[in-house]
Design a protein around this motif. Structure first.
Motif, PDB file in Angstrom:
ATOM      1  N   MET A 105      19.760   4.477   4.599  1.00 50.22           N
ATOM      2  CA  MET A 105      20.652   5.476   4.534  1.00 50.22           C
ATOM      3  C   MET A 105      21.988   4.884   5.040  1.00 50.22           C
ATOM      4  SD  MET A 105      22.454   8.324   5.960  1.00 50.22           S
ATOM      5  CE  MET A 105      21.535   8.530   7.308  1.00 50.22           C
ATOM      6  N   ASP A 106      22.031   4.200   6.024  1.00 50.39           N
ATOM      7  CA  ASP A 106      23.002   3.552   6.811  1.00 50.39           C
ATOM      8  C   ASP A 106      23.807   2.578   6.018  1.00 50.39           C
ATOM      9  OD1 ASP A 106      22.825   5.137   9.032  1.00 50.39           O
ATOM     10  OD2 ASP A 106      21.915   3.330  10.276  1.00 50.39           O
ATOM     11  N   PHE A 107      22.924   1.758   5.286  1.00 48.40           N
ATOM     12  CA  PHE A 107      23.561   0.929   4.229  1.00 48.40           C
ATOM     13  C   PHE A 107      24.339   1.758   3.131  1.00 48.40           C
ATOM     14  CE2 PHE A 107      23.324  -1.449   0.265  1.00 48.40           C
ATOM     15  CZ  PHE A 107      24.074  -2.666   0.298  1.00 48.40           C
ATOM     16  N   ALA A 108      23.699   2.713   2.722  1.00 50.59           N
ATOM     17  CA  ALA A 108      24.188   3.522   1.600  1.00 50.59           C
ATOM     18  C   ALA A 108      25.549   4.239   2.222  1.00 50.59           C
ATOM     19  CB  ALA A 108      23.275   4.762   0.997  1.00 50.59           C
ATOM     20  N   THR A 109      25.574   4.671   3.323  1.00 48.13           N
ATOM     21  CA  THR A 109      26.967   5.284   3.766  1.00 48.13           C
ATOM     22  C   THR A 109      27.946   4.107   3.867  1.00 48.13           C
ATOM     23  OG1 THR A 109      25.519   6.879   5.290  1.00 48.13           O
ATOM     24  CG2 THR A 109      28.010   6.153   5.885  1.00 48.13           C
ATOM     25  N   ALA A 110      27.540   3.012   4.419  1.00 44.36           N
ATOM     26  CA  ALA A 110      28.877   1.827   4.597  1.00 44.36           C
ATOM     27  C   ALA A 110      29.144   1.323   3.225  1.00 44.36           C
ATOM     28  CB  ALA A 110      27.991   0.656   5.262  1.00 44.36           C
ATOM     29  N   LEU A 111      28.305   1.416   2.317  1.00 49.02           N
ATOM     30  CA  LEU A 111      28.513   1.031   0.630  1.00 49.02           C
ATOM     31  C   LEU A 111      29.545   2.136   0.293  1.00 49.02           C
ATOM     32  CD1 LEU A 111      28.109  -1.106  -1.423  1.00 49.02           C
ATOM     33  CD2 LEU A 111      26.275   0.583  -2.400  1.00 49.02           C
ATOM     34  N   LEU A 112      29.290   3.303   0.470  1.00 46.39           N
ATOM     35  CA  LEU A 112      30.246   4.461  -0.159  1.00 46.39           C
ATOM     36  C   LEU A 112      31.609   4.352   0.625  1.00 46.39           C
ATOM     37  CD1 LEU A 112      30.581   7.011  -1.810  1.00 46.39           C
ATOM     38  CD2 LEU A 112      29.727   8.387   0.072  1.00 46.39           C
ATOM     39  N   TYR A 113      31.470   4.018   1.950  1.00 51.76           N
ATOM     40  CA  TYR A 113      32.922   3.979   2.449  1.00 51.76           C
ATOM     41  C   TYR A 113      33.579   2.892   2.021  1.00 51.76           C
ATOM     42  CZ  TYR A 113      35.938   2.886   6.532  1.00 51.76           C
ATOM     43  OH  TYR A 113      36.954   2.509   7.384  1.00 51.76           O
ATOM     44  N   ASP A 114      32.938   1.655   1.688  1.00 48.79           N
ATOM     45  CA  ASP A 114      33.620   0.562   1.150  1.00 48.79           C
ATOM     46  C   ASP A 114      34.378   0.747  -0.133  1.00 48.79           C
ATOM     47  OD1 ASP A 114      34.367  -2.527   1.381  1.00 48.79           O
ATOM     48  OD2 ASP A 114      33.171  -2.013  -0.511  1.00 48.79           O
ATOM     49  N   ARG A 115      33.436   1.380  -0.968  1.00 53.30           N
ATOM     50  CA  ARG A 115      33.985   1.720  -2.458  1.00 53.30           C
ATOM     51  C   ARG A 115      35.017   2.655  -2.699  1.00 53.30           C
ATOM     52  NH1 ARG A 115      31.358  -2.049  -2.980  1.00 53.30           N
ATOM     53  NH2 ARG A 115      29.506  -2.654  -4.218  1.00 53.30           N
ATOM     54  N   ILE A 116      35.081   3.779  -1.722  1.00 49.75           N
ATOM     55  CA  ILE A 116      36.253   4.780  -1.823  1.00 49.75           C
ATOM     56  C   ILE A 116      37.377   3.837  -1.106  1.00 49.75           C
ATOM     57  CG2 ILE A 116      37.057   6.733  -0.623  1.00 49.75           C
ATOM     58  CD1 ILE A 116      34.253   7.884  -0.268  1.00 49.75           C
ATOM     59  N   ARG A 117      37.338   3.129  -0.124  1.00 48.57           N
ATOM     60  CA  ARG A 117      38.684   2.526   0.317  1.00 48.57           C
ATOM     61  C   ARG A 117      39.193   1.504  -0.633  1.00 48.57           C
ATOM     62  NH1 ARG A 117      40.171   3.074   5.485  1.00 48.57           N
ATOM     63  NH2 ARG A 117      41.455   1.372   5.073  1.00 48.57           N
ATOM     64  N   HIS A 118      38.192   1.150  -1.616  1.00 50.54           N
ATOM     65  CA  HIS A 118      38.792   0.054  -2.498  1.00 50.54           C
ATOM     66  C   HIS A 118      38.857   0.570  -3.844  1.00 50.54           C
ATOM     67  CE1 HIS A 118      37.488  -2.728   0.746  1.00 50.54           C
ATOM     68  NE2 HIS A 118      38.547  -3.393   0.347  1.00 50.54           N
ATOM     69  N   ALA A 119      38.740   1.694  -4.211  1.00 47.80           N
ATOM     70  CA  ALA A 119      38.887   2.578  -5.304  1.00 47.80           C
ATOM     71  C   ALA A 119      40.381   3.184  -5.519  1.00 47.80           C
ATOM     72  CB  ALA A 119      37.787   3.343  -5.722  1.00 47.80           C
ATOM     73  N   GLU A 120      40.866   3.106  -6.785  1.00 46.60           N
ATOM     74  CA  GLU A 120      42.173   3.873  -6.882  1.00 46.60           C
ATOM     75  C   GLU A 120      41.862   5.327  -7.309  1.00 46.60           C
ATOM     76  OE1 GLU A 120      44.844   2.816  -5.757  1.00 46.60           O
ATOM     77  OE2 GLU A 120      44.834   0.808  -5.884  1.00 46.60           O
ATOM     78  N   PRO A 121      42.628   6.229  -6.825  1.00 47.06           N
ATOM     79  CA  PRO A 121      44.011   6.347  -6.294  1.00 47.06           C
ATOM     80  C   PRO A 121      43.568   6.240  -4.753  1.00 47.06           C
ATOM     81  CG  PRO A 121      43.636   8.594  -6.899  1.00 47.06           C
ATOM     82  CD  PRO A 121      42.273   7.626  -7.533  1.00 47.06           C
ATOM     83  N   HIS A 122      42.484   6.305  -4.413  1.00 51.79           N
ATOM     84  CA  HIS A 122      42.313   6.404  -2.901  1.00 51.79           C
ATOM     85  C   HIS A 122      42.880   5.333  -2.056  1.00 51.79           C
ATOM     86  CE1 HIS A 122      39.622   9.488  -4.689  1.00 51.79           C
ATOM     87  NE2 HIS A 122      38.979   8.544  -5.156  1.00 51.79           N
ATOM     88  N   ARG A 123      42.614   4.085  -2.487  1.00 54.49           N
ATOM     89  CA  ARG A 123      43.311   2.951  -1.864  1.00 54.49           C
ATOM     90  C   ARG A 123      44.618   3.064  -1.660  1.00 54.49           C
ATOM     91  NH1 ARG A 123      42.528  -3.271  -3.960  1.00 54.49           N
ATOM     92  NH2 ARG A 123      44.195  -2.098  -5.866  1.00 54.49           N
TER      93      ARG A 123
END
Length: 279
Positions: free
Chosen positions: A1-19
């Motif tokens: 679950m911690d890995f999934a949290t880190a992955l979601l965090y990373d995906r949001i930060r690198h996805a537009e328009p969020h980035r």
């Protein structure tokens, strides 16, 4: 679950328009000032904001930041033990008194559910809102409520006793259901004309403590969560997202005040705040 949290965090930060939004907010100088504005900031506080102000549930820190920036700000007087339906009505009454396109709504935790229901009714109150900052919002309820009703009978007695001690209606819990068919189960969508900013907390297991750590474990089988709701359920679709690493549902992080200040400054630089008539 911690890995999934880190992955979601990373995906949001690198996805537009969020980035692009995150980069713009991070580039803001927190020492900057806002030009004169006629905007009004209204806070929809969390549940039990009177009983637990030490958790930041009353939004006092946000009010102080807004006022330092020259924004008129106040807390919407929703009952701290009120249900979603009752508080949504009070929010609509508060919005009705404001000028069209003048309001920045900031919701905290359950205040997000209250604001969602208030805005979904549309009409004149919706026209007042220019931006909505949804901080760790229970905009889709929480699976914890469903687990509570499916759990042992004695747990319901304990919760009823807690609510009775604070003179809270049982609807405060029931209206936050997450299962299909519950009032908040359908996906929340950004209302037309309202700029929605979702601020979500992304804690790992060792970032939580006490009762929140227990709830974090309870929800872990369902996916990344902040100790009160799933991270994907703290998002209003159609809005931009700013994920905060290491914060929990109570948004307990030293960087929280500076982030709110930067977001408000960003709203000003991005022309999301109305200018003062005297400007």
């Amino acid at each position: 679950m911690d890995f999934a949290t880190a992955l979601l965090y990373d995906r949001i930060r690198h996805a537009e328009p969020h980035r692009a939004f995150i980069d713009a907010v991070d580039a803001i100088d927190p020492a900057a000032s806002l030009p004169p504005t006629s905007a009004r900031l209204l806070i929809a506080p969390a549940a039990f904001w009177r009983e637990y102000p030490q958790l930041g549930a009353d939004g006092a820190a946000v009010l102080n930041i807004a006022r330092e920036l020259g924004i008129s700000a106040e807390r919407i007087p929703t009952p701290s033990t009120g249900g979603v339906t009752e508080n949504a009505r009070i929010i609509r009454e508060a919005l009705a008194k404001e000028e069209d396109g003048s309001v920045i709504l900031v919701s905290l935790s359950k205040g997000g559910a209250d604001v969602r229901v208030a805005l979904e009714e549309g009409g004149a109150p919706l026209r007042k809102v220019r931006a909505w900052i949804n901080v760790c919002g229970l905009v889709h309820g929480t699976p914890l409520v469903d687990q509570f009703f499916a759990g042992p009978w004695w747990r319901r007695i304990v919760v009823r006793a807690f609510l009775a001690r604070h003179r809270a209606d049982f609807r405060l819990i029931r209206e936050l259901g997450h299962a299909p068919g519950s009032p908040l189960s359908a996906r929340a969508v950004a209302p037309e004309g309202v700029h929605v900013i979702n601020v979500i907390a992304c804690p790992l297991s060792d970032h939580t403590s006490g009762a929140l750590a227990k709830r974090h474990r309870q929800l872990s089988a369902l996916g990344p969560n902040d100790g009160s709701t799933l991270l994907t359920d703290a998002i209003v679709d159609g809005g931009v997202i700013y994920p905060v690493w290491g914060a929990d549902h109570y948004f307990r992080t030293p960087d929280a005040p500076m982030l709110i200040r930067r977001i408000l400054l960003h709203l000003g630089t991005a022309s999301h705040l109305p200018a003062s008539p005297a400007a």
